[in-house]
Design an enzyme around this catalytic site. Structure first.
Site, PDB file in Angstrom:
ATOM      1  N   ASN A 159     -18.560 -57.108-109.773  1.00 12.32           N
ATOM      2  CA  ASN A 159     -17.200 -57.643-109.836  1.00 12.32           C
ATOM      3  C   ASN A 159     -16.716 -57.710-108.398  1.00 12.32           C
ATOM      4  OD1 ASN A 159     -14.538 -58.275-110.215  1.00 12.32           O
ATOM      5  ND2 ASN A 159     -13.932 -56.227-110.904  1.00 12.32           N
ATOM      6  N   LYS A 201     -14.082 -59.083-107.236  1.00  8.72           N
ATOM      7  CA  LYS A 201     -12.618 -59.107-107.059  1.00  8.72           C
ATOM      8  C   LYS A 201     -12.258 -60.239-106.081  1.00  8.72           C
ATOM      9  CE  LYS A 201     -12.847 -54.168-107.731  1.00  8.72           C
ATOM     10  NZ  LYS A 201     -12.096 -52.952-107.844  1.00  8.72           N
ATOM     11  N   HIS A 249      -9.603 -56.202-117.034  1.00 11.26           N
ATOM     12  CA  HIS A 249      -9.812 -55.245-115.930  1.00 11.26           C
ATOM     13  C   HIS A 249      -8.487 -54.546-115.637  1.00 11.26           C
ATOM     14  CE1 HIS A 249     -10.705 -53.661-111.950  1.00 11.26           C
ATOM     15  NE2 HIS A 249     -11.985 -53.816-112.255  1.00 11.26           N
ATOM     16  N   GLU A 275      -7.076 -53.830-112.985  1.00  9.61           N
ATOM     17  CA  GLU A 275      -6.243 -54.484-111.959  1.00  9.61           C
ATOM     18  C   GLU A 275      -5.463 -55.642-112.566  1.00  9.61           C
ATOM     19  OE1 GLU A 275      -9.372 -55.090-109.082  1.00  9.61           O
ATOM     20  OE2 GLU A 275      -9.522 -52.915-108.857  1.00  9.61           O
ATOM     21  N   GLU A 304     -14.104 -48.134-117.736  1.00  5.34           N
ATOM     22  CA  GLU A 304     -13.759 -47.960-116.326  1.00  5.34           C
ATOM     23  C   GLU A 304     -12.550 -47.031-116.204  1.00  5.34           C
ATOM     24  OE1 GLU A 304     -15.476 -51.331-113.817  1.00  5.34           O
ATOM     25  OE2 GLU A 304     -13.407 -51.822-114.273  1.00  5.34           O
ATOM     26  N   GLY A 352     -12.807 -47.803-107.169  1.00  7.99           N
ATOM     27  CA  GLY A 352     -12.540 -47.998-105.748  1.00  7.99           C
ATOM     28  C   GLY A 352     -12.131 -46.726-105.020  1.00  7.99           C
ATOM     29  N   SER A 378     -16.837 -46.633-108.926  1.00  3.42           N
ATOM     30  CA  SER A 378     -17.567 -46.066-107.781  1.00  3.42           C
ATOM     31  C   SER A 378     -19.056 -45.860-108.065  1.00  3.42           C
ATOM     32  CB  SER A 378     -16.894 -44.772-107.313  1.00  3.42           C
ATOM     33  OG  SER A 378     -15.554 -45.027-106.913  1.00  3.42           O
TER      34      SER A 378
HETATM   35  C1  PEP Z   1     -14.468 -52.465-110.589  1.00  4.15           C
HETATM   36  O1  PEP Z   1     -13.758 -53.138-109.897  1.00  4.15           O
HETATM   37  O2  PEP Z   1     -14.659 -52.825-111.740  1.00  4.15           O
HETATM   38  C2  PEP Z   1     -15.053 -51.240-110.030  1.00  4.15           C
HETATM   39  C3  PEP Z   1     -15.662 -50.413-110.836  1.00  4.15           C
HETATM   40  O3  PEP Z   1     -14.929 -51.041-108.671  1.00  4.15           O
HETATM   41  P1  PEP Z   1     -15.684 -49.938-107.774  1.00  4.15           P
HETATM   42  O4  PEP Z   1     -17.136 -50.018-108.126  1.00  4.15           O
HETATM   43  O5  PEP Z   1     -15.404 -50.354-106.357  1.00  4.15           O
HETATM   44  O6  PEP Z   1     -15.095 -48.620-108.120  1.00  4.15           O
END
Ligand code: PEP
Length: 248
Positions: free
Chosen positions: A9, A11, A95, A97, A164, A170, A208
């Site tokens: 992803n 973003k 998501h 976000e 998630e 992040g 992460s």
């Molecule tokens: C994501 O944006 O779905 C995500 C899991 O980001 P990250 O791997 O950077 O934590």
């Protein structure tokens, strides 16, 4: 056995030129991998170009959002037919976000999943609790609400779930493999109670994920893959995640 599925992803990262650069470097690193499904999800603007470069490879293409109407006066939005014509097979929906910055509710996410599937796109549906919700022991309640709202009146064909936890996205704070497995097992239990075919649905962990921690996460029975943000932006690190996610 569910086949591992690793999705990037990106973003709001990478121009069209940077997307092409990534793809050209990534393809040779994973060209022989057939036992892991791979997907990249660049921003809308790069999709069509990315599709051209991915043609004939083992890497699929997804978008990060779609609107819930087929067409019309919705300035700035993108329809499922547009994603299909750009070469997408998947779309990431719900998501955290999108939920946080764009006020997407479970009802909106449900409409988006429905229209995506109706048009032949597969959906990666994201769910997950905040740190506060976890600390208040409301994690399962939150997951149940997100699942029942987002999956209302839907069968599971074409749907992958991504768990998630918001506190892990992040932040560099990965859920432990036990925490991930516990949440995935809960999600699978909810699916068994409420939907057909729960055992074939893939549940990805996101938050992460790195080349270093993916094998340990994948060693858990309920973890079927990963949704990867930061560590998917570099071809070598994303390729290493794919390689390390292979079943032993
Ligand atoms: C994501 O944006 O779905 C995500 C899991 O980001 P990250 O791997 O950077 O934590």
């Amino acid at each position: 056995m569910r086949k591992p599925f690793i999705s990037a992803n990106w973003k709001m990262n990478k121009t069209i030129e940077e997307t092409v650069e990534f793809i050209n470097a990534f393809i040779p690193l994973v060209k022989d991998i057939t036992d892991v499904d791979m997907l990249i999800a660049p921003p809308f603007i790069s999709l069509s170009t990315a599709a051209g470069f991915l043609k004939g490879t083992n890497i699929k293409l997804g978008a990060q959002n779609v609107f819930y109407e087929e067409k019309g006066a919705f300035t700035g939005e993108v329809s499922p037919a547009m994603l299909l014509s750009a070469g997408c097979t998947h779309v990431i929906l719900g998501h955290s976000e999108r939920r946080q910055y764009f006020m997407e509710t479970d009802e909106v996410v449900n409409k988006k999943v429905k229209i995506a599937l109706k048009n032949g796109l597969d959906a990666i549906l994201c769910v997950g609790e905040s740190l506060k919700e976890r600390e208040e022991n409301r994690m399962f309640e939150v997951l149940d609400k997100q699942l029942s709202g987002s999956l209302k009146d839907l069968s599971m064909d074409g749907i992958t779930i991504a768990y998630e936890p918001i506190w892990a996205i992040g932040t560099g704070k990965t859920a432990t493999k036990e925490q991930a497995n516990e949440a995935h097992a809960h999600i699978r239990g909810w699916l068994r109670e409420n939907k057909e075919g729960a055992d074939t649905v893939r549940i990805l962990y996101g938050g992460s994920v790195t080349p270093e921690n993916v094998a340990s996460l994948m060693s858990e029975p309920e973890v079927d893959g990963g949704l990867v943000g930061g560590a998917s932006l570099k071809p070598d690190s994303f390729a290493q995640i794919v390689i390390n996610s292979r079943r032993k």
